[in-house]
Design a protein around this motif. Structure first.
Motif, short mmCIF file in Angstrom:
data_model
loop_
_atom_site.label_atom_id
_atom_site.label_comp_id
_atom_site.label_asym_id
_atom_site.label_seq_id
_atom_site.Cartn_x
_atom_site.Cartn_y
_atom_site.Cartn_z
N THR A 177 20.58 24.12 27.30
CA THR A 177 21.62 23.16 26.99
C THR A 177 22.73 23.25 28.02
O THR A 177 23.22 24.35 28.29
CB THR A 177 22.21 23.41 25.59
N PRO A 178 23.18 22.14 28.61
CA PRO A 178 24.30 22.20 29.55
C PRO A 178 25.53 22.79 28.87
O PRO A 178 25.87 22.43 27.75
CB PRO A 178 24.55 20.73 29.92
N VAL A 179 26.16 23.73 29.54
CA VAL A 179 27.32 24.37 28.93
C VAL A 179 28.54 23.49 29.12
O VAL A 179 28.61 22.64 30.00
CB VAL A 179 27.59 25.76 29.56
N GLU A 180 29.55 23.71 28.28
CA GLU A 180 30.73 22.85 28.30
C GLU A 180 31.43 22.88 29.65
O GLU A 180 32.01 21.91 30.10
CB GLU A 180 31.71 23.29 27.19
N ASP A 181 31.37 24.02 30.35
CA ASP A 181 32.04 24.12 31.65
C ASP A 181 31.42 23.20 32.68
O ASP A 181 32.01 22.93 33.72
CB ASP A 181 31.98 25.56 32.16
N ASP A 182 30.18 22.73 32.44
CA ASP A 182 29.53 21.82 33.38
C ASP A 182 30.01 20.39 33.22
O ASP A 182 29.69 19.53 34.04
CB ASP A 182 28.00 21.83 33.16
N VAL A 183 30.76 20.10 32.16
CA VAL A 183 31.15 18.72 31.88
C VAL A 183 32.30 18.32 32.79
O VAL A 183 33.36 18.96 32.79
CB VAL A 183 31.60 18.57 30.40
N PRO A 184 32.15 17.28 33.59
CA PRO A 184 33.25 16.84 34.44
C PRO A 184 34.41 16.32 33.61
O PRO A 184 34.24 15.58 32.66
CB PRO A 184 32.62 15.70 35.26
N ARG A 185 35.62 16.74 33.95
CA ARG A 185 36.79 16.38 33.13
C ARG A 185 37.76 15.45 33.85
O ARG A 185 38.68 14.96 33.26
CB ARG A 185 37.54 17.66 32.73
N ASP A 186 37.59 15.26 35.14
CA ASP A 186 38.56 14.46 35.90
C ASP A 186 38.26 12.99 35.72
O ASP A 186 37.41 12.42 36.40
CB ASP A 186 38.47 14.86 37.38
N ALA A 187 38.97 12.35 34.78
CA ALA A 187 38.69 10.94 34.48
C ALA A 187 38.99 10.05 35.67
O ALA A 187 38.36 9.02 35.86
CB ALA A 187 39.52 10.50 33.27
N GLY A 188 39.97 10.45 36.52
CA GLY A 188 40.27 9.66 37.70
C GLY A 188 39.09 9.60 38.65
O GLY A 188 38.76 8.54 39.19
N VAL A 189 38.44 10.73 38.87
CA VAL A 189 37.25 10.76 39.70
C VAL A 189 36.17 9.89 39.10
O VAL A 189 35.51 9.10 39.77
CB VAL A 189 36.74 12.21 39.88
N ASP A 190 35.97 10.01 37.81
CA ASP A 190 34.95 9.21 37.13
C ASP A 190 35.22 7.72 37.30
O ASP A 190 34.31 6.93 37.52
CB ASP A 190 34.89 9.56 35.65
N GLU A 191 36.46 7.30 37.16
CA GLU A 191 36.80 5.89 37.30
C GLU A 191 36.51 5.39 38.71
O GLU A 191 36.00 4.28 38.90
CB GLU A 191 38.27 5.66 36.94
N GLU A 192 36.82 6.19 39.69
CA GLU A 192 36.55 5.80 41.08
C GLU A 192 35.05 5.72 41.33
O GLU A 192 34.56 4.80 42.00
CB GLU A 192 37.20 6.81 42.04
N VAL A 193 34.32 6.67 40.79
CA VAL A 193 32.86 6.66 40.96
C VAL A 193 32.24 5.42 40.35
O VAL A 193 31.38 4.77 40.96
CB VAL A 193 32.24 7.94 40.35
N VAL A 194 32.69 5.05 39.15
CA VAL A 194 32.08 3.89 38.51
C VAL A 194 32.43 2.61 39.25
O VAL A 194 31.60 1.69 39.35
CB VAL A 194 32.46 3.81 37.01
N LYS A 195 33.61 2.52 39.83
CA LYS A 195 33.97 1.35 40.63
C LYS A 195 33.05 1.23 41.85
O LYS A 195 32.57 0.15 42.19
CB LYS A 195 35.43 1.45 41.08
N ARG A 196 32.82 2.34 42.50
CA ARG A 196 31.95 2.34 43.68
C ARG A 196 30.49 2.03 43.29
O ARG A 196 29.78 1.36 44.03
CB ARG A 196 32.05 3.68 44.40
N TYR A 197 30.10 2.53 42.13
CA TYR A 197 28.74 2.26 41.66
C TYR A 197 28.58 0.77 41.36
O TYR A 197 27.56 0.16 41.72
CB TYR A 197 28.46 3.09 40.41
#
Length: 312
Positions: A180-200
């Motif tokens: 099971t992926p551990v909680e520490d593996d979960v990306p928490r930087d919502a700003g990075v996520d938002e930029e990634v989804v825009k580029r995607y």
């Protein structure tokens, strides 16, 4: 008690009960039905509620036992990665509708703190791992580890002794410890996520293979239920897009699923408009996509607040 007063007290728990039932069942649609049934049962029985526990505890008890009843006759829900190894190339992509596939959970509208919690506890890989647990072990784990109930209250909710509940919890933890992926593996930087989804979104709509390549981590995993074939690695994903995805115009809109950025994609229809095609759930780390699960199911769009078609 009036119906209005009951719903004022119970409604604040609806969202967390939905996430709880989703973790138990692996299906947003089934979870919605169970939560609605839970609220109805609670309303009908509220006059007999003695108040020995909190309303939240009582609602969780009803919901969890309803899930256990469903799981008595339900097959385990899976992702394609749970059926076999990934591939680097595939000419044929057969749909297998007979498999009970894990589905996505709409999480739009949640606040940032709630999204972080949902991301940790409803990641697709995590929920898929939960499905491998026996139902009662799963229930104890969900009540204690996720919902935060003391082991004694979890045992009471499931009509188990505290010792039996503690044993079930230990077995569940041991089963999940290695895969099971551990909680520490979960990306928490919502700003990075938002930029990634825009580029995607831009790479997807522009059919930009080079732009997509810059987004993908070398070991990215790409799945497309109900297609059992899945791809592992950047080159395999790019080849799939070149051969099967970027061959016709597409459109896409942002969404949120399982606490992570998501995309609703549309394919061009004969009249030039665009029709709902798939929900893409994205996982990113340090600005690169590590996992993409594309749910090829147009019936999901209303639950995500997305239109079923886009104009020309």
């Amino acid at each position: 008690m009036s119906e209005e007063n009951f719903w004022q007290l119970a409604d604040p728990y609806r969202r967390e009960l939905l996430a709880h039932c989703y973790r138990m069942l692996g299906s947003h649609q089934d979870a919605e039905d169970l939560v609605q049934d839970t609220m109805l049962r609670a309303w009908q029985a509220y006059d007999g509620f003695a108040g020995r526990s909190s309303l939240r505890t009582w609602l969780y008890r009803i919901a969890t036992n309803a899930c256990l009843n469903v799981l008595k006759s339900a097959q385990r829900r899976v992702l394609p990665s749970g059926l076999g190894s990934g591939t680097e190339s595939a000419d044929v992509l057969p749909r297998i509708e007979s498999v009970p596939w894990l589905g996505p959970l709409p999480t739009g509208g949640a606040d940032p703190a709630e999204l972080a919690t949902l991301r940790a506890s409803t990641r697709l890989a995590v929920v898929a791992a939960f499905q491998r647990l026996p139902a009662r072990q799963r229930a104890v784990l969900m009540l204690v580890e996720v919902a935060g109930f003391p082991i004694r209250e979890a045992a009471e909710a499931l009509d188990m002794t505290t010792a039996a509940a503690r044993s079930a919890l230990q077995r569940a933890r041991a089963t999940l410890a290695h895969d099971t992926p551990v909680e520490d593996d979960v990306p928490r930087d919502a700003g990075v996520d938002e930029e990634v989804v825009k580029r995607y979104l831009k790479a997807f709509e522009d059919a930009d293979t080079a732009g997509l390549a810059r987004l993908l981590r070398a070991d990215v995993e790409y799945q497309m239920p109900p297609i059992a074939v899945w791809f592992r690695g950047r080159d395999a994903v790019l080849q799939h897009h070149t051969r099967h995805v970027f061959t016709s115009p597409r459109r896409a809109l942002p969404a949120n699923a399982n606490g992570s950025p998501a995309v609703g994609s549309y394919t061009r229809a004969a009249d030039g408009s665009f029709t709902a095609h798939a929900i893409h759930v994205l996982e990113a780390e340090e600005g690169r996509l590590t996992g993409i699960v594309v749910f090829l199911d147009a019936t999901l769009f209303p639950a995500f607040g997305l239109p079923e078609s886009l104009p020309v």
